[in-house]
Design an enzyme around this catalytic site. Structure first.
Site, short mmCIF file in Angstrom:
data_model
loop_
_atom_site.label_atom_id
_atom_site.label_comp_id
_atom_site.label_asym_id
_atom_site.label_seq_id
_atom_site.Cartn_x
_atom_site.Cartn_y
_atom_site.Cartn_z
N TYR A 160 -26.37 -15.23 -28.66
CA TYR A 160 -27.56 -15.59 -28.35
C TYR A 160 -28.91 -14.78 -28.22
CZ TYR A 160 -31.42 -17.78 -25.79
OH TYR A 160 -32.81 -18.61 -25.45
N HIS A 199 -37.26 -14.93 -2.11
CA HIS A 199 -36.95 -15.95 -0.97
C HIS A 199 -37.26 -17.24 -1.69
CE1 HIS A 199 -37.80 -12.24 1.59
NE2 HIS A 199 -37.09 -12.88 2.24
O1 LIG Z 1 -37.29 -10.10 3.18
C1 LIG Z 1 -38.04 -9.32 3.37
C2 LIG Z 1 -38.40 -9.22 5.00
O2 LIG Z 1 -37.58 -9.66 5.67
C3 LIG Z 1 -38.99 -8.52 2.38
O3 LIG Z 1 -38.24 -9.12 1.20
C4 LIG Z 1 -40.41 -8.75 2.40
O4 LIG Z 1 -40.66 -10.45 2.57
C5 LIG Z 1 -41.06 -8.24 1.18
O5 LIG Z 1 -41.24 -7.30 1.73
P1 LIG Z 1 -42.19 -6.14 0.88
O6 LIG Z 1 -41.57 -5.91 -0.47
O7 LIG Z 1 -43.54 -6.67 0.64
O8 LIG Z 1 -42.28 -4.92 2.08
#
Ligand SMILES: O=C(CO)[C@@H](O)[C@H](O)COP(=O)(O)O
Length: 232
Positions: free
Chosen positions: A229, A112
């Site tokens: 590369y 994220h």
């Molecule tokens: O996007 C999500 C949840 O919405 C997941 O990516 C968690 O943020 C990570 O989850 P785990 O890999 O720890 O289960």
């Protein structure tokens, strides 16, 4: 006795190597500023000659400083647990779907990371306005559909979007980046690079409209980077 004991010794060795590699690669996510808390995951395919491939992924909800090779979870490509002390990542179904439908792919990453996720929140693809983007992505970084976690929806969105793109990264709308590669290292690199170009182009747009790169130049840059590369 675990389900792995029924596999040939060379496959068991491959699983052990994948556990070492995937555990080590998870440390790259906080190192490159791609995750907060546990919000990201890395997997690698383990090819099983004459059988069904497996995947190795992190256990769900475990912080990166606690991850070890032994804690990595092994699943089949229907996201069923094969070996592990804890449940697999909540994104395992998405990783597994990619492996089932893109046989050339050996690694998948989900984060994220801030700037790439900001573009995902707006549902806008990242335009190819940097030579670094042409090198790594061969064009824009596309937007994938909104999809809820918990079934094949996210995986299907990743495959449908990337099957028609040279990009190893997709921004799932309102969610964040997923990246793919020939192995987990390549997928982690794509996760690092998509965050870098998302940040740079966001900053550029604060200064004005970035200048696009001609398609023929994108093609030649991509061909050089992918085929020449780093191979001297
Ligand atoms: O996007 C999500 C949840 O919405 C997941 O990516 C968690 O943020 C990570 O989850 P785990 O890999 O720890 O289960």
């Amino acid at each position: 006795m675990t389900a792995l004991d029924n596999l040939p010794p060379e496959v068991r060795d491959d699983v052990a190597r994948a556990r070492e590699k995937v555990a080590r690669l998870h440390a790259e996510l906080p190192r490159w500023g791609l995750v907060v808390w546990t919000a990201g995951n890395v997997s690698e395919r383990v090819r099983v000659p004459g059988g069904e491939d497996l995947l190795v992924i992190k256990p769900s909800g475990v912080t990166y400083d606690e991850l070890t090779p032994e804690s990595m979870v092994v699943c089949d490509l229907d996201a069923n647990l094969v070996d592990g002390d804890r449940g697999p990542s909540s994104d395992t179904a998405a990783h597994a779907y990619v492996y089932r439908h893109m046989p050339e792919i050996g690694g998948v990453v989900h984060t994220h990371s801030t700037y790439a996720t900001a573009w995902a929140a707006r549902g806008e693809e990242i335009p190819c306005v940097l030579t670094m983007m042409a090198d790594e992505f061969g064009g824009p970084v596309p937007i994938g559909p909104f999809a809820l976690i918990g079934d094949d929806s996210i995986g299907r969105g990743i495959v449908e979007t990337l099957s028609d793109s040279r990009s190893p990264a997709v921004l799932m709308r309102n969610h964040g980046p997923f990246t793919i590669g020939r192995d987990a290292t390549a997928a982690v690199k794509a996760a690092v690079m998509v965050e870098e170009v998302a940040r740079t182009i966001h900053i550029s747009r604060q200064l004005g409209e970035p200048v696009p790169i001609a398609a023929e130049h994108i093609d030649s840059l991509y061909a050089r980077y992918q085929n020449v590369y780093g191979q001297h």
